[in-house]
Write a protein that holds these residues in place. Structure first.
Motif, short mmCIF file in Angstrom:
data_model
loop_
_atom_site.label_atom_id
_atom_site.label_comp_id
_atom_site.label_asym_id
_atom_site.label_seq_id
_atom_site.Cartn_x
_atom_site.Cartn_y
_atom_site.Cartn_z
N GLU A 141 42.01 45.90 28.11
CA GLU A 141 40.96 44.99 28.56
C GLU A 141 41.54 43.95 29.52
OE1 GLU A 141 37.44 42.80 29.10
OE2 GLU A 141 37.87 44.89 28.60
N ALA A 142 42.73 43.44 29.22
CA ALA A 142 43.36 42.48 30.11
C ALA A 142 43.62 43.11 31.48
CB ALA A 142 44.67 41.97 29.51
N ALA A 143 44.12 44.34 31.48
CA ALA A 143 44.38 45.04 32.74
C ALA A 143 43.08 45.30 33.50
CB ALA A 143 45.12 46.35 32.47
N ARG A 144 42.01 45.63 32.77
CA ARG A 144 40.72 45.88 33.41
C ARG A 144 40.22 44.63 34.11
NH1 ARG A 144 35.67 44.84 33.10
NH2 ARG A 144 35.91 43.46 31.29
N ARG A 145 40.34 43.47 33.45
CA ARG A 145 39.87 42.22 34.05
C ARG A 145 40.68 41.89 35.30
NH1 ARG A 145 37.65 37.86 29.82
NH2 ARG A 145 36.62 39.25 28.33
N LEU A 193 49.46 48.05 35.76
CA LEU A 193 48.98 46.78 35.21
C LEU A 193 49.13 46.73 33.70
CD1 LEU A 193 45.76 46.07 37.31
CD2 LEU A 193 47.92 44.82 37.36
N ASP A 194 48.93 47.86 33.03
CA ASP A 194 49.11 47.89 31.57
C ASP A 194 50.53 47.47 31.21
OD1 ASP A 194 46.54 48.66 31.02
OD2 ASP A 194 47.00 50.77 30.69
N GLY A 195 51.51 47.94 31.97
CA GLY A 195 52.90 47.58 31.71
C GLY A 195 53.16 46.11 31.95
N VAL A 196 52.51 45.54 32.96
CA VAL A 196 52.70 44.13 33.28
C VAL A 196 52.16 43.25 32.16
CG1 VAL A 196 52.05 42.27 34.85
CG2 VAL A 196 52.67 44.50 35.77
N VAL A 197 50.93 43.50 31.72
CA VAL A 197 50.34 42.63 30.68
C VAL A 197 51.01 42.86 29.33
CG1 VAL A 197 48.15 42.46 31.92
CG2 VAL A 197 48.44 44.24 30.18
#
Length: 281
Positions: A141-145, A193-197
């Motif tokens: 969800e964080a990556a989606r935003r 992005l998933d890896g970043v968050v």
């Protein structure tokens, strides 16, 4: 630096000092709550939501209340024993005092101090993204935003509490370094992005329960970060001098070798090579 872990730790301080006890007195030194009196209310819970503190209160025959406060850059709560000298900050910075039979909690330089019905907490924190240290943490969800604004820079996106709640200047700089991301990289060009968050969450969570913030694993002074606060010092990986620049009304730190600028004509200002570079300090 009051980031998600600091606020979480502060919530635990208030929980240990006040939870389960009846308030014997309160003193609000902010205009909107100058006449509020919480004597007789029981402290039911102390919680954090991103960078927000939520002290939940109950009283027989009354609707539950929440005392909300925000630390921003310079706020703090301290807990003392009755009769103990308050040595946390100068007295003129005190904004809230809460007393019980066994503790006194003093809030210094607090921001956005508000008293609302607990049922209305969402009016204060409902806009926040998934909490890095909360039960609602959801990297997808964080990556989606974040992905919803592909033109934003990665530094801007990590600091936006509507994307994920709890990252501040320190953890965004360290996350970008460890992922090899130039701070002005557009979100559209960030591959994972998933890896970043997920990394950002791990860094913040690793400091739960302690006040020294480290991303390197060392608790020694001067060894706790890779790039944050280290302008002109050698990169711990490659030896290149760490750089610092203004970005979006904040400062950012990066290693120009480990976080290279894309070879597409962009500059730190986000334009072409003819665009002015941000002032460095």
């Amino acid at each position: 630096m009051p980031e998600g872990d600091t606020v979480w730790n502060t919530a635990r301080v208030l929980e240990r000092a006040l939870a389960g006890d009846v308030l014997t007195g309160s003193d609000f030194r902010v205009p909107r709550l100058a006449t509020a009196d919480l004597a007789g209310w029981t402290v039911a819970a102390s919680a954090s939501r991103g960078k927000h503190l939520l002290l939940r209160l109950t009283r027989d025959g009354e609707k539950p209340l929440t005392l909300h406060s925000h630390l921003r850059m310079d706020g703090a709560w301290r807990a003392y024993s009755p009769g103990e000298r308050w040595g946390g900050r100068p007295a003129h910075l005190i904004r809230v005092v809460l007393r019980t039979a066994r503790s006194v909690a003093v809030g210094y330089h607090l921001h956005d101090v508000t008293l609302v019905p607990t049922a209305e907490e969402e009016t204060l924190v409902g806009h926040l993204g998934p909490d890095l240290l909360g039960d609602d943490w959801d990297p997808a969800e964080a990556a989606r935003r974040i992905a919803a604004k592909p033109g934003a820079t990665v530094a801007e996106a990590l600091l936006d509490q509507r994307n994920l709640a709890g990252v501040g200047n320190l953890y965004r700089a360290e996350t970008m370094f460890l992922r090899g991301l130039w701070p002005w990289t557009p979100i559209a060009d960030v591959a994972d992005l998933d890896g970043v968050v997920t990394l950002a969450q791990k860094l913040v969570a690793s400091n739960k329960g302690r006040w020294t913030q480290t991303t390197t694993g060392s608790l020694r002074r001067g060894e706790t970060t890779y790039v944050y606060g280290r302008r002109a010092q050698p990169c711990r990986r490659c030896g290149t001098a760490i750089r610092k620049a203004d970005q979006d009304e904040r400062v950012t730190y990066w290693c120009p070798r480990c976080q290279p600028r894309p070879a597409d004509g962009q500059t730190e200002a986000g334009g072409t090579d003819a665009s002015p570079r941000p002032a460095e300090g």
